[in-house]
Design a protein around this motif. Structure first.
Motif, PDB file in Angstrom:
ATOM      1  N   ALA A  60      58.425 101.009  41.716  1.00 14.02           N
ATOM      2  CA  ALA A  60      58.856 102.150  42.512  1.00 14.02           C
ATOM      3  C   ALA A  60      59.918 102.930  41.732  1.00 14.02           C
ATOM      4  CB  ALA A  60      59.443 101.675  43.841  1.00 14.02           C
ATOM      5  N   VAL A  61      60.042 104.216  42.027  1.00 17.92           N
ATOM      6  CA  VAL A  61      61.158 104.989  41.498  1.00 17.92           C
ATOM      7  C   VAL A  61      62.435 104.325  42.006  1.00 17.92           C
ATOM      8  CG1 VAL A  61      62.361 107.210  41.663  1.00 17.92           C
ATOM      9  CG2 VAL A  61      59.882 107.149  41.351  1.00 17.92           C
ATOM     10  N   ASP A  62      63.415 104.206  41.157  1.00 22.07           N
ATOM     11  CA  ASP A  62      64.700 103.579  41.450  1.00 22.07           C
ATOM     12  C   ASP A  62      64.661 102.057  41.515  1.00 22.07           C
ATOM     13  OD1 ASP A  62      66.094 105.958  41.395  1.00 22.07           O
ATOM     14  OD2 ASP A  62      65.946 106.274  43.545  1.00 22.07           O
ATOM     15  N   ALA A  63      63.600 101.448  41.002  1.00 22.40           N
ATOM     16  CA  ALA A  63      63.568  99.985  40.906  1.00 22.40           C
ATOM     17  C   ALA A  63      64.662  99.536  39.944  1.00 22.40           C
ATOM     18  CB  ALA A  63      62.208  99.510  40.398  1.00 22.40           C
ATOM     19  N   ASP A 109      62.601  93.841  34.726  1.00 27.41           N
ATOM     20  CA  ASP A 109      62.719  94.793  33.620  1.00 27.41           C
ATOM     21  C   ASP A 109      61.486  95.684  33.442  1.00 27.41           C
ATOM     22  OD1 ASP A 109      65.299  93.960  33.077  1.00 27.41           O
ATOM     23  OD2 ASP A 109      64.723  92.674  31.396  1.00 27.41           O
ATOM     24  N   ALA A 110      60.563  95.674  34.402  1.00 28.59           N
ATOM     25  CA  ALA A 110      59.383  96.544  34.325  1.00 28.59           C
ATOM     26  C   ALA A 110      59.741  98.008  34.520  1.00 28.59           C
ATOM     27  CB  ALA A 110      58.339  96.114  35.356  1.00 28.59           C
ATOM     28  N   CYS A 111      60.959  98.303  34.985  1.00 32.71           N
ATOM     29  CA  CYS A 111      61.393  99.697  35.157  1.00 32.71           C
ATOM     30  C   CYS A 111      61.677 100.377  33.821  1.00 32.71           C
ATOM     31  CB  CYS A 111      62.613  99.775  36.066  1.00 32.71           C
ATOM     32  SG  CYS A 111      64.057  98.904  35.439  1.00 32.71           S
ATOM     33  N   PHE A 112      61.863  99.612  32.759  1.00 32.29           N
ATOM     34  CA  PHE A 112      62.082 100.193  31.444  1.00 32.29           C
ATOM     35  C   PHE A 112      60.818 100.952  31.030  1.00 32.29           C
ATOM     36  CE2 PHE A 112      65.296  97.036  31.747  1.00 32.29           C
ATOM     37  CZ  PHE A 112      66.326  97.428  30.920  1.00 32.29           C
TER      38      PHE A 112
END
Length: 129
Positions: free
Chosen positions: A59-62, A69-72
């Motif tokens: 999601a946005v803002d995870a 660390d999948a938001c990277f």
């Protein structure tokens, strides 16, 4: 934010002097560089032609902690489809002058401090109001 960076807080929390700043910046940009407050940053995602949000892996803002660390942007743990979706942003947005904050695939900047740093601009285009 400033209180969390205070060495007295580090002493009470058991963290080293710099650790509170490192930990808090995983969730909130330091006030001195917060790009959204300058009007120079935007959070983006992709949708299909019929309006369905594409799978971007998080999601946005995870947060790094919640997403493993999948938001990277270039997270090695994301699948091929997610990588292709993110690559669309990576290919298109720099062509119009935006730069990505690499710990957040959705965060893109133009004219703020991070943009100036990455592009080598002599100064920012925006400043806090």
């Amino acid at each position: 934010m400033i209180l969390l960076c205070d060495p007295r807080i580090a002493a009470v929390s058991g963290l080293d002097d710099g650790e509170p700043l490192v930990e808090t910046t995983k969730f909130v940009s330091p006030v001195e560089v917060a790009p959204h407050s300058t009007g120079g940053a935007v959070d983006l995602t992709l949708r299909s032609a019929d309006g369905v949000e594409l799978d971007m892996g998080t999601a946005v803002d995870a947060t790094p902690e919640a997403s493993g660390d999948a938001c990277f942007t270039a997270a090695p743990s994301i699948g091929a489809t997610v990588r292709q979706h993110r690559q669309i942003l990576v290919d298109a947005l720099p062509r119009v002058g935006l730069v990505n904050y690499p710990t957040e695939w959705w965060h893109w900047s133009y004219g703020d401090r991070y943009w100036a740093l990455l592009t080598g601009a002599a100064r920012t285009r925006y400043g806090p109001v």
